[in-house]
Design an enzyme around this catalytic site. Structure first.
Site, PDB file in Angstrom:
ATOM      1  N   ARG A   1       0.830  -1.212   0.000  1.00 51.94           N
ATOM      2  CA  ARG A   1       0.000   0.000   0.000  1.00 51.94           C
ATOM      3  C   ARG A   1       0.862   1.258   0.000  1.00 51.94           C
ATOM      4  O   ARG A   1       0.564   2.225  -0.693  1.00 51.94           O
ATOM      5  CB  ARG A   1      -0.939  -0.005   1.208  1.00 51.94           C
ATOM      6  CG  ARG A   1      -1.825   1.237   1.287  1.00 51.94           C
ATOM      7  CD  ARG A   1      -2.669   1.283   2.548  1.00 51.94           C
ATOM      8  NE  ARG A   1      -3.653   0.229   2.595  1.00 51.94           N
ATOM      9  CZ  ARG A   1      -3.645  -0.774   3.468  1.00 51.94           C
ATOM     10  NH1 ARG A   1      -2.671  -0.858   4.346  1.00 51.94           N
ATOM     11  NH2 ARG A   1      -4.577  -1.689   3.468  1.00 51.94           N
ATOM     12  N   TYR A   2       1.907   1.272   0.801  1.00 55.18           N
ATOM     13  CA  TYR A   2       2.802   2.428   0.895  1.00 55.18           C
ATOM     14  C   TYR A   2       4.041   2.185   0.037  1.00 55.18           C
ATOM     15  O   TYR A   2       4.504   1.041  -0.079  1.00 55.18           O
ATOM     16  CB  TYR A   2       3.215   2.661   2.342  1.00 55.18           C
ATOM     17  CG  TYR A   2       2.067   2.926   3.290  1.00 55.18           C
ATOM     18  CD1 TYR A   2       1.488   4.184   3.359  1.00 55.18           C
ATOM     19  CD2 TYR A   2       1.567   1.921   4.105  1.00 55.18           C
ATOM     20  CE1 TYR A   2       0.437   4.435   4.235  1.00 55.18           C
ATOM     21  CE2 TYR A   2       0.516   2.161   4.983  1.00 55.18           C
ATOM     22  CZ  TYR A   2      -0.044   3.421   5.035  1.00 55.18           C
ATOM     23  OH  TYR A   2      -1.085   3.662   5.907  1.00 55.18           O
TER      24      TYR A   2
ATOM     25  N   ARG B   1       7.291   0.305   1.874  1.00 57.87           N
ATOM     26  CA  ARG B   1       7.163  -0.850   2.750  1.00 57.87           C
ATOM     27  C   ARG B   1       6.038  -1.774   2.294  1.00 57.87           C
ATOM     28  O   ARG B   1       5.079  -1.340   1.670  1.00 57.87           O
ATOM     29  CB  ARG B   1       6.926  -0.426   4.203  1.00 57.87           C
ATOM     30  CG  ARG B   1       5.774   0.525   4.427  1.00 57.87           C
ATOM     31  CD  ARG B   1       6.016   1.337   5.700  1.00 57.87           C
ATOM     32  NE  ARG B   1       4.938   2.248   6.043  1.00 57.87           N
ATOM     33  CZ  ARG B   1       4.824   3.479   5.523  1.00 57.87           C
ATOM     34  NH1 ARG B   1       5.684   3.918   4.611  1.00 57.87           N
ATOM     35  NH2 ARG B   1       3.843   4.280   5.907  1.00 57.87           N
TER      36      ARG B   1
ATOM     37  N   CYS C   1      -3.306 -17.759  14.162  1.00 55.70           N
ATOM     38  CA  CYS C   1      -2.922 -17.035  15.375  1.00 55.70           C
ATOM     39  C   CYS C   1      -3.040 -17.970  16.582  1.00 55.70           C
ATOM     40  O   CYS C   1      -3.843 -18.907  16.571  1.00 55.70           O
ATOM     41  CB  CYS C   1      -3.839 -15.838  15.608  1.00 55.70           C
ATOM     42  SG  CYS C   1      -3.834 -14.616  14.276  1.00 55.70           S
TER      43      CYS C   1
ATOM     44  N   CYS D   1      -8.697 -12.645  18.294  1.00 59.26           N
ATOM     45  CA  CYS D   1      -9.348 -11.491  18.899  1.00 59.26           C
ATOM     46  C   CYS D   1     -10.739 -11.333  18.304  1.00 59.26           C
ATOM     47  O   CYS D   1     -10.914 -11.433  17.076  1.00 59.26           O
ATOM     48  CB  CYS D   1      -8.531 -10.230  18.641  1.00 59.26           C
ATOM     49  SG  CYS D   1      -6.819 -10.336  19.198  1.00 59.26           S
TER      50      CYS D   1
ATOM     51  N   CYS E   1     -10.971  -8.603  15.471  1.00 54.32           N
ATOM     52  CA  CYS E   1      -9.913  -8.623  14.467  1.00 54.32           C
ATOM     53  C   CYS E   1     -10.392  -8.100  13.115  1.00 54.32           C
ATOM     54  O   CYS E   1     -11.445  -8.498  12.617  1.00 54.32           O
ATOM     55  CB  CYS E   1      -9.396 -10.048  14.303  1.00 54.32           C
ATOM     56  SG  CYS E   1      -8.120 -10.214  13.033  1.00 54.32           S
TER      57      CYS E   1
ATOM     58  N   ARG F   1      -8.978  -8.777  10.342  1.00 59.83           N
ATOM     59  CA  ARG F   1      -8.787  -9.834   9.345  1.00 59.83           C
ATOM     60  C   ARG F   1      -9.551 -11.096   9.735  1.00 59.83           C
ATOM     61  O   ARG F   1      -9.217 -12.196   9.297  1.00 59.83           O
ATOM     62  CB  ARG F   1      -7.293 -10.152   9.177  1.00 59.83           C
ATOM     63  CG  ARG F   1      -6.496  -9.042   8.526  1.00 59.83           C
ATOM     64  CD  ARG F   1      -5.163  -9.537   7.969  1.00 59.83           C
ATOM     65  NE  ARG F   1      -4.440  -8.422   7.361  1.00 59.83           N
ATOM     66  CZ  ARG F   1      -3.353  -7.853   7.885  1.00 59.83           C
ATOM     67  NH1 ARG F   1      -2.865  -8.309   9.029  1.00 59.83           N
ATOM     68  NH2 ARG F   1      -2.768  -6.840   7.290  1.00 59.83           N
TER      69      ARG F   1
ATOM     70  N   ASP G   1     -11.461  -0.769  13.732  1.00 60.16           N
ATOM     71  CA  ASP G   1     -11.789  -0.875  12.310  1.00 60.16           C
ATOM     72  C   ASP G   1     -13.232  -1.324  12.104  1.00 60.16           C
ATOM     73  O   ASP G   1     -13.857  -1.915  13.004  1.00 60.16           O
ATOM     74  CB  ASP G   1     -10.843  -1.867  11.631  1.00 60.16           C
ATOM     75  CG  ASP G   1      -9.408  -1.371  11.618  1.00 60.16           C
ATOM     76  OD1 ASP G   1      -9.193  -0.235  11.147  1.00 60.16           O
ATOM     77  OD2 ASP G   1      -8.512  -2.105  12.077  1.00 60.16           O
TER      78      ASP G   1
ATOM     79  N   ASP H   1      -7.135   3.840  10.439  1.00 67.51           N
ATOM     80  CA  ASP H   1      -6.839   3.262   9.137  1.00 67.51           C
ATOM     81  C   ASP H   1      -8.072   3.538   8.268  1.00 67.51           C
ATOM     82  O   ASP H   1      -9.132   2.937   8.477  1.00 67.51           O
ATOM     83  CB  ASP H   1      -6.577   1.759   9.259  1.00 67.51           C
ATOM     84  CG  ASP H   1      -5.504   1.292   8.301  1.00 67.51           C
ATOM     85  OD1 ASP H   1      -5.447   1.842   7.190  1.00 67.51           O
ATOM     86  OD2 ASP H   1      -4.732   0.386   8.653  1.00 67.51           O
TER      87      ASP H   1
ATOM     88  N   LYS I   1      -3.176   5.048   6.838  1.00 65.35           N
ATOM     89  CA  LYS I   1      -3.318   5.306   8.263  1.00 65.35           C
ATOM     90  C   LYS I   1      -2.963   6.762   8.546  1.00 65.35           C
ATOM     91  O   LYS I   1      -1.944   7.258   8.071  1.00 65.35           O
ATOM     92  CB  LYS I   1      -2.385   4.356   9.017  1.00 65.35           C
ATOM     93  CG  LYS I   1      -2.645   4.217  10.486  1.00 65.35           C
ATOM     94  CD  LYS I   1      -1.649   3.255  11.110  1.00 65.35           C
ATOM     95  CE  LYS I   1      -1.959   1.800  10.824  1.00 65.35           C
ATOM     96  NZ  LYS I   1      -1.144   1.243   9.718  1.00 65.35           N
TER      97      LYS I   1
END
Length: 345
Positions: free
Chosen positions: A89-90, A93, A102, A106, A109, A111, A270, A307, A314
């Site tokens: 996206r950037y 990076r 995981c 969570c 989450c 995702r 989010d 975000d 972000k």
């Protein structure tokens, strides 16, 4: 009493007294859609059914409620995925997602639609393509491991990936985003630290949302990482009913600093499907961020960020202290005049 293996089913939640009998049917419906796992370390940190740790990891029927504005890909990873496992996206990076599993899941989450059991590891050919993409883009200065949780991979699996990245001249920094040091601290071993030690500097971003999560095991894991020269920063999600008070945030950020972890980001929640019960308003978040200024050391101050949905990046959304009338407000709410332009010699 926490067991020796993760809790993965509604029946196990019931056996551990984390849900009631009349909740099993609804929680079974939730578990069919979103992955469930609570490590022994996190079970041991749950004191009450609705405490800040339980609220993060124990499913509730609220997750079956979705709002029109919620999205399956709330931060817009998909349009920026040139090859499987890479998000670019950037300009300077990329995210590298070698695994979508995981140790804990969570309940908020972003995702949550893609993590969990199943086709969770990049195949060897897919990983090779991801590394080739990074090699062929000299503008990539930083590679950020995320997922899933990259620290769930064994050191033996991580080593060849890290060696490949270490050999790419334009990659100057490697970053890991992980919950493991807090939620599954026994995975942080001397072997893992050795795998992370190379010429290219490695930074670790530790995800934690409440000081109650941080037990003796977490403190040991953080001490091992920091003591090995690996810089540690944190990311925290602002969560209603978990850490949405000045006292909770202050306690968390002080605890992190004492454990040599610099608070880095405080994320606004989010727009993930089924997570509205966790989200505060931005106005509430700004008030909380403002409450920390002057209350705790500057070392304890993260940047409050949003975000922007749709993959637009972000941005900081914290409170401002400059007023439109030529004054600036101090940490205690008192306005002071400040000249718009200083006199030049």
């Amino acid at each position: 009493m926490a067991g020796s293996r993760p809790i993965r089913t509604p029946k196990e939640l019931l056996a551990q007294h984390l849900i009631q009998e009349d909740q099993v049917a609804a929680i079974t419906d939730v578990a069919k859609r979103y992955a469930l796992s609570i490590t022994p370390a996190m079970r041991s940190r749950i004191v009450e059914l609705d405490d800040p740790v339980a609220r993060q990891f124990v499913p509730t029927e609220d997750e079956l409620t979705s709002l029109p504005e919620e999205r399956e890909d709330p931060i817009g990873d998909d349009p920026f995925t040139p090859v499987k496992g890479v998000t670019h996206r950037y300009p300077d990076r990329v995210l590298l997602k070698p695994v979508l599993v995981c140790p804990v899941y969570c309940r908020f989450c972003f995702r949550r639609e893609v993590v969990g059991p199943g086709d969770s590891m990049l195949k060897e050919s897919q990983l090779a393509a991801a590394l080739d993409y990074i090699r062929s883009h000299p503008e990539i200065w930083e590679v950020i491991f995320t997922g899933g949780d990259p620290f769930i991979m064994s050191p033996d699996r991580l080593r060849p990936i890290l060696r490949a990245l270490d050999g790419i001249e334009h990659v100057k920094v490697i970053r890991f985003h992980t919950r493991v040091p807090v939620v599954d601290p026994d995975r942080v071993t001397e072997d893992l630290v050795e795998a992370l030690t190379m010429d290219t500097p490695v930074w670790v971003v530790v995800h934690t949302n409440h000081s109650q999560e941080i037990g003796d095991g977490a403190r040991r894991a953080l001490r091992l990482l920091a003591g090995s020269g690996i810089p540690l920063v944190s990311q925290t999600v602002l969560l209603k009913g978990v850490n949405d008070t000045p006292e909770a945030l202050e306690d968390l950020f002080r605890t992190l600093i004492v454990n040599r972890v610099k608070p880095y980001y405080l994320h606004h929640g989010d727009l993930a499907v089924g997570t509205s019960h966790f989200r505060t308003t931005i106005k509430e978040g700004q008030a909380l961020a403002r409450s920390l200024r002057g209350r705790v050391s500057g070392l304890c101050q993260p940047t409050y960020v949003l975000d922007i949905p749709g993959g637009h990046g972000k941005v900081p959304i914290g409170p401002t202290y400059l007023n439109g009338n030529g004054t600036v407000t101090d940490p205690w709410g008192i306005a002071h005049t400040y000249p718009p332009k200083t006199t030049e010699d």
